[in-house]
Design an enzyme around this catalytic site. Structure first.
Site, PDB file in Angstrom:
ATOM      1  CG  ASP A 254     -21.810  43.737  53.942  1.00 24.37           C
ATOM      2  OD1 ASP A 254     -21.814  44.352  55.465  1.00 24.37           O
ATOM      3  OD2 ASP A 254     -22.900  44.347  52.863  1.00 24.37           O
TER       4      ASP A 254
ATOM      5  CG  HIS B  86     -29.233  37.908  52.456  1.00 25.03           C
ATOM      6  ND1 HIS B  86     -30.272  39.149  53.017  1.00 25.03           N
ATOM      7  CD2 HIS B  86     -28.092  38.504  51.660  1.00 25.03           C
ATOM      8  CE1 HIS B  86     -29.157  40.186  52.145  1.00 25.03           C
ATOM      9  NE2 HIS B  86     -28.238  39.585  50.894  1.00 25.03           N
TER      10      HIS B  86
ATOM     11  CG  HIS C 135     -25.136  37.437  48.211  1.00 26.91           C
ATOM     12  ND1 HIS C 135     -26.608  37.739  47.856  1.00 26.91           N
ATOM     13  CD2 HIS C 135     -25.327  38.704  49.044  1.00 26.91           C
ATOM     14  CE1 HIS C 135     -26.768  39.352  48.270  1.00 26.91           C
ATOM     15  NE2 HIS C 135     -26.475  39.349  48.625  1.00 26.91           N
TER      16      HIS C 135
ATOM     17  CE  LYS D 162     -24.922  45.967  55.435  1.00 29.64           C
ATOM     18  NZ  LYS D 162     -25.232  45.114  54.306  1.00 29.64           N
TER      19      LYS D 162
ATOM     20  CB  CYS E 281     -23.292  47.049  51.302  1.00 31.61           C
ATOM     21  SG  CYS E 281     -24.451  45.770  51.437  1.00 31.61           S
TER      22      CYS E 281
HETATM   23  C1  VGL Z   1     -23.944  44.610  49.063  1.00 34.92           C
HETATM   24  C2  VGL Z   1     -25.428  43.728  47.130  1.00 34.92           C
HETATM   25  C3  VGL Z   1     -26.208  42.349  48.126  1.00 34.92           C
HETATM   26  C4  VGL Z   1     -23.031  44.736  49.101  1.00 34.92           C
HETATM   27  C5  VGL Z   1     -25.033  42.863  49.457  1.00 34.92           C
HETATM   28  O1  VGL Z   1     -22.770  44.120  50.419  1.00 34.92           O
HETATM   29  O2  VGL Z   1     -22.783  45.450  48.501  1.00 34.92           O
HETATM   30  N1  VGL Z   1     -24.829  44.010  47.748  1.00 34.92           N
HETATM   31  N2  VGL Z   1     -25.988  42.359  48.563  1.00 34.92           N
HETATM   32 ZN    ZN Z   2     -26.526  40.963  50.001  1.00 33.48          ZN
END
Ligand code: VGL
Ligand code: ZN
Length: 205
Positions: free
Chosen positions: A8, A50, A83, A108, A153
């Site tokens: 991510d 998302h 986000h 994901k 994550c």
């Molecule tokens: C994440 C919060 C919400 C991450 C993803 O990538 O750590 N954190 N969605």
């Molecule tokens: Zn997220």
């Protein structure tokens, strides 16, 4: 064989992004170098991805604010600012990140009723992203993990990787948490569960 999982590293998780991780941008140049390390036979990336109506967004729950906690699909869910909306600039990789070495990118968080922090499974462990099978098919038994956010994550990906019986190494200077105060505890727990924690300097000379 060893594989590198880059979790991510997306515009929304960098400072100034919708869910900016403090100093998240500072890891990028080292992550770029690591991807070319001879030790790694495979590099795989992930993207939080998302739909706009995702259940983890506070904006999709009347009267709720980011960091409020609700129940989503029977699980406790922290609400976030919108986000990594599919196809948005925030969901994209930053231009500074070298993505040429990534043989596959696992996306994901696409199902609106459940969040997916881990690169391996959704938060309810109902659906497999396919990453375990992909790594096994490529004879990877040792996963090195870098990326954002360290406490979400990256943390959840490490737990699942251990549960799937991979050897797991976290490259500590190549992750950053959302919540710095609690990250020491997260690291301690990950270590207790069997995670090896190293610095990129141990690999790069
Ligand atoms: C994440 C919060 C919400 C991450 C993803 O990538 O750590 N954190 N969605
Ligand atoms: Zn997220």
């Amino acid at each position: 064989m060893k594989g590198l999982l880059v979790v991510d590293i997306q515009n929304d998780f960098l400072p100034g992004g919708a869910l900016g991780v403090p100093d998240g941008d500072k890891i990028i140049s080292t992550v770029n170098k690591l991807q070319y390390h001879n030790e790694f036979k495979l590099v795989v990336g992930t993207q939080d991805w998302h739909p706009p109506d995702h259940g983890s967004f506070a904006s999709n729950h009347e009267g709720k604010n980011p960091l409020d906690i609700i129940e989503l699909g029977g699980l406790e869910q922290i609400l976030w600012p919108d986000h990594c909306v599919q196809g948005s600039i925030g969901s994209d990789f930053p231009k500074e990140l070298d993505i040429n070495k990534m043989e596959a990118i696992f996306r994901k968080g696409m199902e609106k009723e459940i969040d997916t922090y881990s690169a391996f499974f959704d938060n309810g462990h109902k659906k497999d992203t396919g990453l375990t099978g992909y790594l096994r098919a490529r004879n990877i038994d040792h996963v090195y993990i870098v990326g954002l956010a360290g406490d979400f994550c990256v943390n959840f990906s490490i737990r699942d990787a251990l549960e799937q019986n991979f050897k797991v190494t976290l490259i500590e200077d190549c992750t950053r948490p959302i919540n710095t105060d609690e990250f020491e505890n997260v690291l301690k727990e990950l270590k207790e569960k069997g995670t090896e924690i190293i610095s990129s300097g141990d690999l790069l000379t």
